[in-house]
Every structure is written in C-alpha cells, then in structure tokens.
Design a protein around this motif. Structure first.
Motif, PDB file in Angstrom:
ATOM      1  N   GLU A   1       3.464  -0.573  21.808  1.00 18.87           N
ATOM      2  CA  GLU A   1       2.931  -1.531  22.786  1.00 18.87           C
ATOM      3  C   GLU A   1       1.688  -0.960  23.467  1.00 18.87           C
ATOM      4  O   GLU A   1       0.700  -1.669  23.663  1.00 18.87           O
ATOM      5  CB  GLU A   1       3.989  -1.883  23.849  1.00 18.87           C
ATOM      6  CG  GLU A   1       5.146  -2.709  23.335  1.00 18.87           C
ATOM      7  CD  GLU A   1       4.781  -4.143  23.011  1.00 18.87           C
ATOM      8  OE1 GLU A   1       3.753  -4.655  23.494  1.00 18.87           O
ATOM      9  OE2 GLU A   1       5.545  -4.768  22.249  1.00 18.87           O
ATOM     10  N   GLU A   2       1.726   0.315  23.805  1.00 20.94           N
ATOM     11  CA  GLU A   2       0.574   0.964  24.451  1.00 20.94           C
ATOM     12  C   GLU A   2      -0.624   1.011  23.501  1.00 20.94           C
ATOM     13  O   GLU A   2      -1.756   0.843  23.930  1.00 20.94           O
ATOM     14  CB  GLU A   2       0.947   2.377  24.915  1.00 20.94           C
ATOM     15  CG  GLU A   2       1.915   2.426  26.084  1.00 20.94           C
ATOM     16  CD  GLU A   2       1.295   2.038  27.410  1.00 20.94           C
ATOM     17  OE1 GLU A   2       0.182   2.512  27.725  1.00 20.94           O
ATOM     18  OE2 GLU A   2       1.928   1.260  28.147  1.00 20.94           O
TER      19      GLU A   2
ATOM     20  N   LEU B   1       1.353   2.058  31.289  1.00 19.09           N
ATOM     21  CA  LEU B   1       1.587   3.402  31.796  1.00 19.09           C
ATOM     22  C   LEU B   1       0.245   4.096  32.049  1.00 19.09           C
ATOM     23  O   LEU B   1      -0.429   4.510  31.105  1.00 19.09           O
ATOM     24  CB  LEU B   1       2.421   4.210  30.789  1.00 19.09           C
ATOM     25  CG  LEU B   1       3.774   3.607  30.430  1.00 19.09           C
ATOM     26  CD1 LEU B   1       4.431   4.416  29.317  1.00 19.09           C
ATOM     27  CD2 LEU B   1       4.677   3.559  31.642  1.00 19.09           C
ATOM     28  N   PRO B   2      -0.135   4.246  33.316  1.00 23.23           N
ATOM     29  CA  PRO B   2      -1.407   4.893  33.631  1.00 23.23           C
ATOM     30  C   PRO B   2      -1.399   6.362  33.192  1.00 23.23           C
ATOM     31  O   PRO B   2      -0.351   7.012  33.162  1.00 23.23           O
ATOM     32  CB  PRO B   2      -1.508   4.790  35.157  1.00 23.23           C
ATOM     33  CG  PRO B   2      -0.432   3.856  35.576  1.00 23.23           C
ATOM     34  CD  PRO B   2       0.581   3.795  34.499  1.00 23.23           C
ATOM     35  N   VAL B   3      -2.572   6.869  32.881  1.00 17.66           N
ATOM     36  CA  VAL B   3      -2.712   8.243  32.405  1.00 17.66           C
ATOM     37  C   VAL B   3      -2.149   9.232  33.429  1.00 17.66           C
ATOM     38  O   VAL B   3      -1.435  10.176  33.061  1.00 17.66           O
ATOM     39  CB  VAL B   3      -4.191   8.559  32.082  1.00 17.66           C
ATOM     40  CG1 VAL B   3      -4.394  10.032  31.761  1.00 17.66           C
ATOM     41  CG2 VAL B   3      -4.669   7.700  30.922  1.00 17.66           C
ATOM     42  N   ASN B   4      -2.428   9.036  34.706  1.00 17.01           N
ATOM     43  CA  ASN B   4      -1.904   9.955  35.728  1.00 17.01           C
ATOM     44  C   ASN B   4      -0.380   9.957  35.762  1.00 17.01           C
ATOM     45  O   ASN B   4       0.244  11.007  35.929  1.00 17.01           O
ATOM     46  CB  ASN B   4      -2.455   9.612  37.112  1.00 17.01           C
ATOM     47  CG  ASN B   4      -3.893  10.037  37.267  1.00 17.01           C
ATOM     48  OD1 ASN B   4      -4.378  10.915  36.552  1.00 17.01           O
ATOM     49  ND2 ASN B   4      -4.597   9.414  38.189  1.00 17.01           N
TER      50      ASN B   4
ATOM     51  N   LEU C   1       4.637  12.703  34.456  1.00 15.80           N
ATOM     52  CA  LEU C   1       5.901  12.666  33.735  1.00 15.80           C
ATOM     53  C   LEU C   1       6.035  13.880  32.814  1.00 15.80           C
ATOM     54  O   LEU C   1       7.078  14.544  32.793  1.00 15.80           O
ATOM     55  CB  LEU C   1       5.992  11.367  32.934  1.00 15.80           C
ATOM     56  CG  LEU C   1       7.342  11.004  32.338  1.00 15.80           C
ATOM     57  CD1 LEU C   1       8.395  10.857  33.441  1.00 15.80           C
ATOM     58  CD2 LEU C   1       7.244   9.721  31.536  1.00 15.80           C
ATOM     59  N   ILE C   2       4.979  14.183  32.080  1.00 16.24           N
ATOM     60  CA  ILE C   2       4.998  15.340  31.185  1.00 16.24           C
ATOM     61  C   ILE C   2       5.198  16.627  31.975  1.00 16.24           C
ATOM     62  O   ILE C   2       5.943  17.520  31.557  1.00 16.24           O
ATOM     63  CB  ILE C   2       3.704  15.395  30.338  1.00 16.24           C
ATOM     64  CG1 ILE C   2       3.708  14.235  29.334  1.00 16.24           C
ATOM     65  CG2 ILE C   2       3.569  16.735  29.618  1.00 16.24           C
ATOM     66  CD1 ILE C   2       2.370  14.015  28.643  1.00 16.24           C
ATOM     67  N   SER C   3       4.565  16.708  33.139  1.00 13.64           N
ATOM     68  CA  SER C   3       4.685  17.938  33.942  1.00 13.64           C
ATOM     69  C   SER C   3       6.100  18.138  34.480  1.00 13.64           C
ATOM     70  O   SER C   3       6.474  19.260  34.837  1.00 13.64           O
ATOM     71  CB  SER C   3       3.678  17.934  35.092  1.00 13.64           C
ATOM     72  OG  SER C   3       4.039  16.988  36.067  1.00 13.64           O
ATOM     73  N   MET C   4       6.894  17.083  34.520  1.00 10.81           N
ATOM     74  CA  MET C   4       8.270  17.197  35.016  1.00 10.81           C
ATOM     75  C   MET C   4       9.212  17.814  33.986  1.00 10.81           C
ATOM     76  O   MET C   4      10.280  18.293  34.341  1.00 10.81           O
ATOM     77  CB  MET C   4       8.805  15.820  35.434  1.00 10.81           C
ATOM     78  CG  MET C   4       8.084  15.193  36.605  1.00 10.81           C
ATOM     79  SD  MET C   4       8.136  16.130  38.130  1.00 10.81           S
ATOM     80  CE  MET C   4       9.838  15.952  38.575  1.00 10.81           C
TER      81      MET C   4
END
Length: 197
Positions: free
Chosen positions: A70-71, A78-81, A86-89
């Motif tokens: 979909e993206e 889903l904004p880049v920030n 999310l990845i940093s979590m």
C-alpha cells in the motif's frame, strides 16, 4: 460448497501460504491475492495466514507485506519520522510496550472517527438544518391554511372556495391563532439565524 461467514463470527478464515508465494483461502477453496486480504481486513473479516508446509502463523508478516505494498502504491500513511522512531524502538527497553500503545492509540483513533461520522450525520440528518427545513414547512403549511381561513377564494381549488357565514367566525378565530403561531415561529427562526451568523 463453502458456507459464507459474517464479520461477527469468531472463527477466523485460514489462509495457507505456499512456497511459491500463492495464498489459498480454505473457506472458499480458492487462491487469492494480497489485495483480497487487504479488502477482507477493511471489511473487518478475521483471518489467519499459516505457512502451508510448517503450519507456522505468519499473519504478522503478511499484514506487514500488505502495508508495504500500500505504501509503495503512493498512499503513504506512515510518515518517515514515524517509521524512524518505530525502527529505533527495536531493541529498546520499551519495545514490549510499543505494540499495546500503538493498538490502544489506533482504537482511540477509530472511536473518534466513528464519533465524528455520527456527529456529521446528526448535523445534516436531524440537526439544525433539518430543524430549520421542518419549521419552514410548518410555516408554509400555516400560511396556506391562513390564506384559506382569511377568505382566500380560489374557485376549483379544494378548500379555497367560498365558506358559509357560520364557518367564517370560526375561521377568523383560527386565523388569529395561526398568525400568532406564525409570529412565534418566525421569531424563533430569526433567533436561530442570528446565532448561526
């Protein structure tokens, strides 16, 4: 023949994913696409995707794949920030709390969305505009009946023909009452219009 299920049934549809990446819907006994799984999700239909060989539940991976497709189509939600955060979590001490937080945030968003839709439906379905239209119709009907009661004679039009003298006195009283009602309705309408302006 497969029986059709409704959204409210608790048993999810089992989708088998084969090594060749094909998806098989066990309910309809047919191969399906990710687009159809996306549609089922939008309709609130529960399903579980399992690896056909191992039986492992891979629903999470397939849903993530649907989001990625979909993206890629240009419908970025889903904004880049957000993605970076999310990845940093991952690997963080708070990682275990993120899924519950995201799920409750999405639930709250859905509830707010439903309340907004209901408010919009109420505003145009039975709210102030509908009330004004209803009052306008009442005023029109009152004006029509006042015309009839005031001796408005229109030959050939039912209710607008000449009345006997005994009915005229009752008609005058009715006319006065209707005029008073019209004046009150007009005053109320003007007050509402002033509030809207």
């Amino acid at each position: 023949m497969a029986k059709s299920k409704t959204v409210n049934e608790s048993e999810p549809v089992i989708i088998k994913k084969y090594a060749n990446r094909r998806l098989y819907n066990t309910e309809t006994s047919s191969y399906i696409t990710l687009d159809l799984l996306s549609q089922m999700t939008r309709e609130g239909r529960e399903f579980t995707v399992v690896d056909a060989k191992s039986g492992e539940d891979i629903t999470h991976n397939v849903l993530t794949q649907i989001i990625m497709e979909e993206e890629q189509r240009g419908t970025n939600m889903l904004p880049v920030n957000f993605l970076r955060q999310l990845i940093s979590m991952y690997g963080d001490s708070m990682q275990s709390m993120v899924p519950q937080y995201l799920e409750s945030s999405m639930d709250a968003f859905r509830k707010n969305q439903l309340q907004f839709q209901e408010a919009m439906n109420g505003a145009f379905g039975g709210g102030p505009l509908a009330e004004i239209a209803k009052r306008n119709m009442q005023m029109f009907e009152a004006a029509t009946s006042a015309l009839k009661g005031a001796g408005g004679i229109m030959p050939g039009v039912p209710g607008m023909t000449e009345k006997p003298a005994s009915a005229q006195g009752a008609a005058d009283t009715q006319k006065d009452d209707e005029i008073a009602v019209l004046k009150a309705q007009l005053a109320a309408l003007n007050a509402k219009i002033d509030k809207l302006a």
